[in-house]
Design an enzyme around this catalytic site. Structure first.
Site, mmCIF file in Angstrom:
data_model
loop_
_atom_site.group_PDB
_atom_site.id
_atom_site.type_symbol
_atom_site.label_atom_id
_atom_site.label_comp_id
_atom_site.label_asym_id
_atom_site.label_seq_id
_atom_site.Cartn_x
_atom_site.Cartn_y
_atom_site.Cartn_z
ATOM 1 N N GLU A 52 -4.133 5.519 -33.665
ATOM 2 C CA GLU A 52 -3.052 5.633 -32.683
ATOM 3 C C GLU A 52 -2.437 4.249 -32.573
ATOM 4 O O GLU A 52 -2.992 3.356 -31.942
ATOM 5 C CB GLU A 52 -3.615 6.116 -31.340
ATOM 6 C CG GLU A 52 -2.547 6.595 -30.377
ATOM 7 C CD GLU A 52 -2.141 5.532 -29.387
ATOM 8 O OE1 GLU A 52 -1.080 4.891 -29.623
ATOM 9 O OE2 GLU A 52 -2.867 5.324 -28.413
ATOM 10 N N CYS B 64 1.879 2.009 -25.031
ATOM 11 C CA CYS B 64 2.355 2.357 -26.365
ATOM 12 C C CYS B 64 3.390 3.473 -26.341
ATOM 13 O O CYS B 64 4.117 3.661 -27.318
ATOM 14 C CB CYS B 64 1.186 2.752 -27.261
ATOM 15 S SG CYS B 64 0.184 4.103 -26.592
ATOM 16 N N GLU C 5 9.208 -3.262 -30.837
ATOM 17 C CA GLU C 5 8.626 -2.874 -29.546
ATOM 18 C C GLU C 5 8.441 -4.116 -28.682
ATOM 19 O O GLU C 5 7.755 -5.063 -29.069
ATOM 20 C CB GLU C 5 7.276 -2.191 -29.790
ATOM 21 C CG GLU C 5 6.654 -1.591 -28.561
ATOM 22 C CD GLU C 5 5.342 -0.877 -28.867
ATOM 23 O OE1 GLU C 5 4.961 0.006 -28.087
ATOM 24 O OE2 GLU C 5 4.695 -1.214 -29.886
#
Length: 518
Positions: A283, A317, A415
């Site tokens: 992940e 996230c 990000e």
């Protein structure tokens, strides 16, 4: 005493903001930072606050070298405590314990494993009304998978060969290496341990060096719940993290590795794990698009964007990183969104009225600052925030809103992982889908619309593993969590989560078609 009650002040402020859209007090990014030495006497059960030891083979042990590392509160820089600096040899000892425990733990029935997980869940307790968030969310994974453990079903498969019978069994993969991040130190570890134990696996859990104390508290509760020795091992390292990670990904006893963290580190772990062809769940990073169409309920969209973007000060996230607003409502949305952000109060988590705490470290602040200045240089306008808060300390940054964003700005492709919201205007549905899908990652995506046809069309077209429609909050133990593209593979939570820790074994019986004897 239950973990929720034991961490009542430390976890409560984080939890409220972490998983609810009402921001009443604080969003300090770590549970551990609330376990500072100055507040330990306030814990109802101080024995949950473990320092200088890790949990291996049912015992609390130090690193063989005697080395430790410091854990500091990012808000104040104050020392919280120290943890063992495990190395490869220490890690191998934990793996050996898990390997030995697997021999007997795998034979326990699903119902037996269910009872152990349920006991562990019960020790996490019921949350106070003002503490519903990460701790209760983390505990739900024990509850969920305690209910899944007795329902691991095989199948009988019709054979194409007369006289043959085919049966499938689901069996635990074995020893699992679990590596978790710092931003949700309770939920990330329970989301992995829960299904692993439900399936019959044993575990070696590498706690995050920035926030290790929550994982160690959970280990103490595992001990109290009667989890057999060696089944759950929790180890810590900071400077030796690469060494420990390599040991977990290359040791032949470890059959599976589950990792939550950055895409770059995930790729490195995959490369290392290829040496023994381990089963992997990854992940990894996200760059979530958040789309507001002009037929949306603007107020609901603003609330959803606030929830998604600024939860834990943008350090999740799945937080909105690229906010796309259709031009017909762009100005209205920007005005209402900025007004909400102006009402935030940044500060130390225990200060009255604080809504947002520090970032994890000064490097995170520097990245946020770089993204803001890059947007300004390329024509963006900072309408709220946009600066470091030096008076509070090196880890604080103002919640920021930038309008006039364009696709050539860094935020469009990187990000931020901080409290910076860039608002991108768009005109057509096709345009925004192309922009949203241009990223090389695909973890989560969100959009707001009241057009039913558009809702179905866009939800199916977005290249992400999870879609939030008219909501900014998608985390749920019942929901499959995971991404596509370079956001990784595998799913956590839900009924699919346990599959990640099981092999399917096929058994074919021959000579089963003989006629009955008279």
């Amino acid at each position: 005493m239950a973990l929720m009650h034991s961490l009542q002040k430390s976890a409560a402020s984080s939890a409220r903001f972490a998983f609810r859209s009402r921001f009443q007090r604080t969003t300090l990014p770590l549970l551990a930072s609330r376990l500072a030495s100055t507040i330990s006497p306030k814990l109802n059960d101080p024995s949950l606050f473990k320092t200088d030891v890790c949990y291996v083979n049912g015992e609390w042990v130090k690193a063989a070298s005697g080395k430790t590392f410091e854990v500091r509160d990012p808000a104040t820089g104050k020392l919280i405590g120290t943890c063992p600096e495990f190395d490869a040899k220490d890690t191998e000892n934990a793996i050996a314990a898990a390997g030995e425990a697997f021999k007997s733990f795998r034979t326990k029935t699903g119902r037996e494993r269910s009872k152990l997980l349920r006991k562990w869940y019960d020790l996490n307790g019921k949350p106070f009304a003002d503490a519903k968030g990460e701790v209760s969310y983390a505990a739900t994974f024990f509850e969920w998978f305690s209910e899944e453990a007795p329902r691991i079903y095989g199948e009988t498969v019709p054979s194409t060969i007369p006289g043959n019978r085919i049966v499938t069994l689901k069996q635990p993969v074995g020893v699992c290496g679990l590596i978790t991040p710092w931003n949700f130190p309770a939920a990330m570890i329970t989301r992995k341990i829960g299904p692993a134990l439900a399936a019959g696996c044993t575990t070696v859990c590498k706690a995050p060096g920035e926030t290790p104390f929550t994982s160690l508290a959970l280990a103490e509760l595992a001990h109290r719940a009667g989890i057999p020795k060696g089944v759950v091992n929790v180890i810590t390292a900071h400077h030796n993290t690469p060494e420990v990670g390599e040991t977990l990904t290359t040791h032949p006893t470890v059959q599976k590795v589950s990792f939550t963290g950055s895409t770059g580190v995930g790729k490195l772990l995959m490369k290392q794990a290829s040496s023994t062809l381990k089963i992997l769940s990854m992940e990894l990073g996200g760059n979530a698009p958040f789309i507001v169409f002009d037929d949306a309920d603007v107020d609901a969209a603003v609330a959803g964007a606030i929830t998604s973007k600024f939860r834990s000060s943008g350090q999740t996230c799945v937080c909105a990183n690229r906010i796309y607003v259709q031009k017909g409502i762009y100005d209205e949305f920007a005005e209402k969104f900025a007004e909400k952000v102006k009402g935030f109060k940044v500060g130390h988590g225990f200060d009255e009225g604080v809504t947002h705490g520090p970032l994890i470290h000064d490097r995170a602040v520097s990245k946020a600052e770089d993204h803001v200045r890059d947007a300004e240089r390329k024509g963006g306008k900072v309408v709220v925030g946009g600066h470091k808060i030096a008076d509070l300390g090196p880890s604080f940054y103002q919640p920021t809103v930038i309008t006039g964003m364009t696709k050539d700005m860094a935020i469009a492709s990187e990000e931020t992982f901080g409290p910076v919201a860039g608002l991108f205007p768009f005109e057509t549905e096709q345009e925004v889908i192309d922009l949203a899908n241009a990223a090389d990652v695909g973890l989560a995506g969100y959009f707001f619309s009241r057009d039913l046809e558009r809702i179905n069309r866009v939800a199916e077209t977005l290249e992400v593993g999870m879609v939030g429609v008219n909501t900014g909050l998608i985390s749920d133990a019942a929901s499959p969590f995971g991404g596509v593209k370079q956001s990784g593979f595998g799913r956590e939570g839900s009924r699919y989560g346990i599959d990640e820790y099981q092999h399917i074994k096929t058994i074919t019986y021959g000579g089963m078609g003989k006629p009955l004897q008279s």
